[in-house]
Design a protein around this motif. Structure first.
Motif, PDB file in Angstrom:
ATOM      1  N   UNK A  63       0.848  -1.181   0.000  1.00 22.09           N
ATOM      2  CA  UNK A  63       0.000   0.000   0.000  1.00 22.09           C
ATOM      3  C   UNK A  63       0.892   1.242   0.000  1.00 22.09           C
ATOM      4  N   UNK A  64       0.561   2.194  -0.875  1.00 19.87           N
ATOM      5  CA  UNK A  64       1.362   3.418  -0.973  1.00 19.87           C
ATOM      6  C   UNK A  64       1.144   4.275   0.268  1.00 19.87           C
ATOM      7  N   UNK A  65       2.228   4.807   0.776  1.00 17.47           N
ATOM      8  CA  UNK A  65       2.199   5.669   1.946  1.00 17.47           C
ATOM      9  C   UNK A  65       2.891   6.976   1.583  1.00 17.47           C
ATOM     10  N   UNK A  66       2.143   8.073   1.644  1.00 14.05           N
ATOM     11  CA  UNK A  66       2.702   9.397   1.356  1.00 14.05           C
ATOM     12  C   UNK A  66       2.635  10.228   2.625  1.00 14.05           C
ATOM     13  N   UNK A  67       3.742  10.903   2.903  1.00  9.85           N
ATOM     14  CA  UNK A  67       3.758  11.808   4.048  1.00  9.85           C
ATOM     15  C   UNK A  67       4.834  12.861   3.839  1.00  9.85           C
ATOM     16  N   UNK A  68       4.724  13.919   4.608  1.00 10.69           N
ATOM     17  CA  UNK A  68       5.693  15.008   4.536  1.00 10.69           C
ATOM     18  C   UNK A  68       6.572  14.920   5.769  1.00 10.69           C
ATOM     19  N   UNK A  69       7.857  14.704   5.518  1.00 11.85           N
ATOM     20  CA  UNK A  69       8.820  14.618   6.614  1.00 11.85           C
ATOM     21  C   UNK A  69       9.313  16.029   6.911  1.00 11.85           C
ATOM     22  N   UNK A  70       9.161  16.484   8.145  1.00  9.75           N
ATOM     23  CA  UNK A  70       9.590  17.848   8.465  1.00  9.75           C
ATOM     24  C   UNK A  70      11.102  17.994   8.377  1.00  9.75           C
ATOM     25  N   UNK A  71      11.544  19.201   8.130  1.00  9.01           N
ATOM     26  CA  UNK A  71      12.978  19.487   8.086  1.00  9.01           C
ATOM     27  C   UNK A  71      13.537  19.368   9.501  1.00  9.01           C
ATOM     28  N   UNK A  72      14.793  18.959   9.629  1.00 11.26           N
ATOM     29  CA  UNK A  72      15.401  18.894  10.968  1.00 11.26           C
ATOM     30  C   UNK A  72      15.365  20.254  11.643  1.00 11.26           C
ATOM     31  N   UNK A  73      15.233  20.227  12.955  1.00  4.88           N
ATOM     32  CA  UNK A  73      15.139  21.461  13.740  1.00  4.88           C
ATOM     33  C   UNK A  73      16.392  22.313  13.536  1.00  4.88           C
ATOM     34  N   UNK A  74      16.220  23.574  13.267  1.00  6.61           N
ATOM     35  CA  UNK A  74      17.339  24.482  13.057  1.00  6.61           C
ATOM     36  C   UNK A  74      17.887  24.467  11.643  1.00  6.61           C
ATOM     37  N   UNK A  75      17.272  23.682  10.769  1.00  2.22           N
ATOM     38  CA  UNK A  75      17.738  23.583   9.390  1.00  2.22           C
ATOM     39  C   UNK A  75      16.924  24.520   8.508  1.00  2.22           C
TER      40      UNK A  75
END
Length: 191
Positions: A63-75
């Motif tokens: 099953x396809x899984x799409x998500x938005x991974x946040x940028x590392x803190x301070x980046x």
């Protein structure tokens, strides 16, 4: 209401520190027993992880899984769109669990064999085992809980010290995904 795992870990650590003060680690038989306990708990954890790997590969949920991974803190980086499958996401999470466990064993090895600390052996015989059975992969694949609510993928990254993780939680809502697709940040399928 279940207690927060970090609070129970703290209670266990404080309790085991008091118990370990009363254990005669200078007795070779006691020390051998604690070492065996540590090794046995790590073998149990490795067995659970190998079983999870077999279950994940047997299900092979594509099953396809799409998500938005946040940028590392301070980046200054933009949040990245990730498109993957449930199967590869679970294997990625399992790899992270293996890495974490091996790092713990390595650190414990240095502390015990090089610095001659014995008390942490007792604590590290309990906390990682407890943590392994509290993990989302174990809840889904071993205990058979449905992947809904808190177990819905993608999972929040485990918080670091005092619950302060290095980045925010992944977003799987339609608006965030569309916004990341328009921004052109990622979207490459991970295998």
């Amino acid at each position: 209401m279940a207690l927060n795992p970090q609070i129970t870990n703290l209670v266990i650590i404080l309790g085991m520190m008091q118990v370990s003060k009363k254990i005669p680690f200078d007795d070779p038989q006691v020390l051998l027993g604690v070492r065996i306990l540590y090794i046995v708990t790590n073998i149990i954890i490795a067995g659970v992880y190998l079983y999870l790997q077999n279950k994940i590969n047997a299900k092979k949920d594509l099953t396809t899984l799409k998500y938005v991974e946040p940028a590392p803190m301070g980046s200054a980086d933009e949040p990245k769109l990730i498109t993957t499958t449930v199967h590869s996401y679970d294997l990625q999470q399992l790899r992270a669990l293996w890495k974490s466990q091996l790092m713990g064993v390595g650190m414990m090895g240095v502390m015990h064999l090089y610095f001659k600390y014995t008390n942490p052996l007792l604590i590290q015989s309990i906390i990682p085992l407890k943590g392994a059975f509290e993990g989302n992969l174990v809840k889904i694949h071993l205990f058979g809980n449905p992947a809904m609510g808190d177990l819905k993928r993608p999972w929040k990254a485990a918080g670091g010290l005092m619950g302060m993780g290095g980045q925010g939680e992944p977003k799987a809502d339609k608006k965030s995904i569309e916004q990341a697709e328009r921004a052109g940040s990622g979207g490459v399928k991970e295998e």
